[in-house]
Design an enzyme around this catalytic site. Sequence first.
Site, PDB file in Angstrom:
ATOM      1  CE  LYS A 251      -1.578   2.861   2.894  1.00  0.00           C
ATOM      2  NZ  LYS A 251      -1.561   4.077   2.070  1.00  0.00           N
ATOM      3  CD  GLU A 329      13.098   4.513   8.110  1.00  0.00           C
ATOM      4  OE1 GLU A 329      12.977   5.398   8.978  1.00  0.00           O
ATOM      5  OE2 GLU A 329      13.045   4.711   6.894  1.00  0.00           O
ATOM      6  CB  CYS A 363      12.831   9.569   8.818  1.00  0.00           C
ATOM      7  SG  CYS A 363      13.458   8.390   7.631  1.00  0.00           S
ATOM      8  CD  GLU A 459      10.995  13.046  11.888  1.00  0.00           C
ATOM      9  OE1 GLU A 459       9.942  12.468  12.222  1.00  0.00           O
ATOM     10  OE2 GLU A 459      11.828  12.524  11.142  1.00  0.00           O
TER      11      GLU A 459
HETATM   12  P1  ADP Z   1       2.733  11.084   7.127  1.00  0.00           P
HETATM   13  O1  ADP Z   1       1.993  11.780   8.220  1.00  0.00           O
HETATM   14  O2  ADP Z   1       4.034  11.689   6.811  1.00  0.00           O
HETATM   15  O3  ADP Z   1       1.900  10.843   5.910  1.00  0.00           O
HETATM   16  P2  ADP Z   1       2.201   8.461   8.095  1.00  0.00           P
HETATM   17  O4  ADP Z   1       2.941   7.594   9.032  1.00  0.00           O
HETATM   18  O5  ADP Z   1       0.896   8.967   8.566  1.00  0.00           O
HETATM   19  O6  ADP Z   1       3.153   9.651   7.708  1.00  0.00           O
HETATM   20  O7  ADP Z   1       1.973   7.705   6.697  1.00  0.00           O
HETATM   21  C1  ADP Z   1       2.867   6.766   6.162  1.00  0.00           C
HETATM   22  C2  ADP Z   1       2.069   5.677   5.480  1.00  0.00           C
HETATM   23  O8  ADP Z   1       1.202   5.077   6.441  1.00  0.00           O
HETATM   24  C3  ADP Z   1       1.154   6.140   4.340  1.00  0.00           C
HETATM   25  O9  ADP Z   1       1.130   5.128   3.353  1.00  0.00           O
HETATM   26  C4  ADP Z   1      -0.190   6.247   5.014  1.00  0.00           C
HETATM   27  O10 ADP Z   1      -1.302   6.099   4.138  1.00  0.00           O
HETATM   28  C5  ADP Z   1      -0.139   5.078   5.951  1.00  0.00           C
HETATM   29  N1  ADP Z   1      -1.040   5.178   7.115  1.00  0.00           N
HETATM   30  C6  ADP Z   1      -1.434   6.273   7.787  1.00  0.00           C
HETATM   31  N2  ADP Z   1      -2.227   5.932   8.817  1.00  0.00           N
HETATM   32  C7  ADP Z   1      -2.342   4.579   8.798  1.00  0.00           C
HETATM   33  C8  ADP Z   1      -3.012   3.600   9.607  1.00  0.00           C
HETATM   34  N3  ADP Z   1      -3.726   3.955  10.671  1.00  0.00           N
HETATM   35  N4  ADP Z   1      -2.887   2.304   9.273  1.00  0.00           N
HETATM   36  C9  ADP Z   1      -2.151   1.930   8.213  1.00  0.00           C
HETATM   37  N5  ADP Z   1      -1.496   2.781   7.419  1.00  0.00           N
HETATM   38  C10 ADP Z   1      -1.581   4.094   7.704  1.00  0.00           C
END
Ligand code: ADP
Length: 558
Positions: A251, A329, A363, A459
């Site tokens: 995904k 990560e 990061c 961060e």
């Molecule tokens: P950012 O805030 O920089 O987008 P995230 O950690 O929220 O960083 O997002 C990184 C990835 O995790 C993206 O692919 C996002 O769609 C996915 N993501 C965000 N929230 C969830 C969740 N609750 N469960 C699974 N994947 C998630």
Amino acid sequence: MLLSGNAKLLGRYAVLLSGFAKIRIKSSHYFMSKIAFKPFLVIFKGSHFHLKPSSLLSAFRKMENLPPAKAGARPASSFVCDKAYVNGEWVAAKNGKTFDVVNPASGKVIGNVPDMDANDVQNAVEQAFRAFQTWKETTAKERSVYLKKWAELCWQNQEELAKLLTTEMGKPFAESKGELAYGTTFLDIFSEEARRVYGEMIPTTAHSRRLLVLKQPIGVAGLITPWNFPNAMITRKAGAAIAAGCTVVLKPAEDTPYSALALAKLAEEAGLPKGVLNVVTSSRTNAPEVGKVLCKSPLVSAISFTGSTAVGKILNEQAASTIKKCALELGGNAPFIVFDSADIDAAVEGFMGCKFRCSGQTCICANRVFIQDGVYDKFASKLAAKMDGELKMGDGMQQGTTQGPLINQRAVEKVDEHVKDAVSKGATVMRGGNKKGGNFFEPTLLSGVTKDMKCSQEETFGPLAALHRFKTEDEVVTLANSVRSGLAGYFYSRDLGQIWRVAERLEYGIVGVNEGLVSSPEIPFGGWKESGLGREGGKWGIEEFIEIKYVCMGGIGK
Ligand code: ADP
């Protein structure tokens, strides 16, 4: 406002034509490609006029008369896909929903892709599980050959893939090309590592027995990737998983699905069998349910995630329900320390790349900048001069741009909040400090930052250089280690004893000594503390997708 169908058509046609006209009179390939991105969307009296789902594709088709960048390279349009990729088929979401993808430099919609939900992902998991039953039986050499072919196609199309990446993510085109090289090297490396997953023999404890260790693929791997490296975070995970003999459900981030789908397209062309690599796209709204299926399904055996610590914790908790192996990560809060003995010019140079690459959105970017008392003023003034001379904000496809937009408004607001918080608590703005419209925030230099400020505790993930003053080595090591993150840390020193002491005392998974750019596909990338679990890259990355089996073979004695 609503436009009539004819007005829409006319508007689109006119803009496409003007894009064409410009293409024909410019001679530079780089510049032409920039112009060719203009037709994506027309602003008509302040209202957004969205092109059809295939708008990105049609915009790229307008570039097909351009010379390919490398021998064997194809037109960009041939790998622009607006469907997800499951079991070797290009598919819509079952419920037909899509979500928009936006160019962060212009704020304009560039196309849309399927908004998949739990049902779609469940199906992808089942297909990946079915494919695993045969993929795990392939030889290491066979897997190596597929990965090599996939890498070759990526190298051939590096420039075109980089254009796509800049369009959806915003980083300067030169950086996108660099990311493609970095990302494709993971495929190269894992095509080689596939052939080196050695088992072991353990000296026996009894004459009648032989003790062996086998290494076998863990199963279906669920991968969730971020937007800041839309290509390399995928190849780093998928390359390793596929090399190990696993199948994948990926995904990608909602902001950057096109780079992921382009990779799937090239994997398909490399002949990767159906179901080995599956890409499910989903909006931010559906991301939690997609993640939940990947974490909780008993058909998925490993999770590999790159993203925020907050989401990493959710995924780790969910994955505990099936005791899944997790490679995480997560976020950093990198210290960048400059000691009195340092070569200041080298430190300033190293800091520029470490902090301002990707507009500060990595990061491992420096977040807390600790400068020793004796060189503080010198470092600050040299850094300010360098920022004035070298940083140029703009659209990533514009020549000379070093600072693209931030990914979205949420990111802009966070930088703004950190700057305002620091200033309210006594920091001084030496450069920048302001939003610049859209998703742009100017490169900013703050002096007199202290540990109670938000920009020290979290961060920032943006172009903010926050300078702290310190006096002693003990003080700065304590400060550097005082946070719960432990991804990357950097320091500059010319004192050999100090170099050893500080390198060993920093509680970080990655340490740069007199270096600001430390990543490469060969190294073990990962963090301590709340920055994650496991390592990616090199020979370590493949281990995340492998199970160890001890075999005790008896009945051998006479
Ligand atoms: P950012 O805030 O920089 O987008 P995230 O950690 O929220 O960083 O997002 C990184 C990835 O995790 C993206 O692919 C996002 O769609 C996915 N993501 C965000 N929230 C969830 C969740 N609750 N469960 C699974 N994947 C998630």
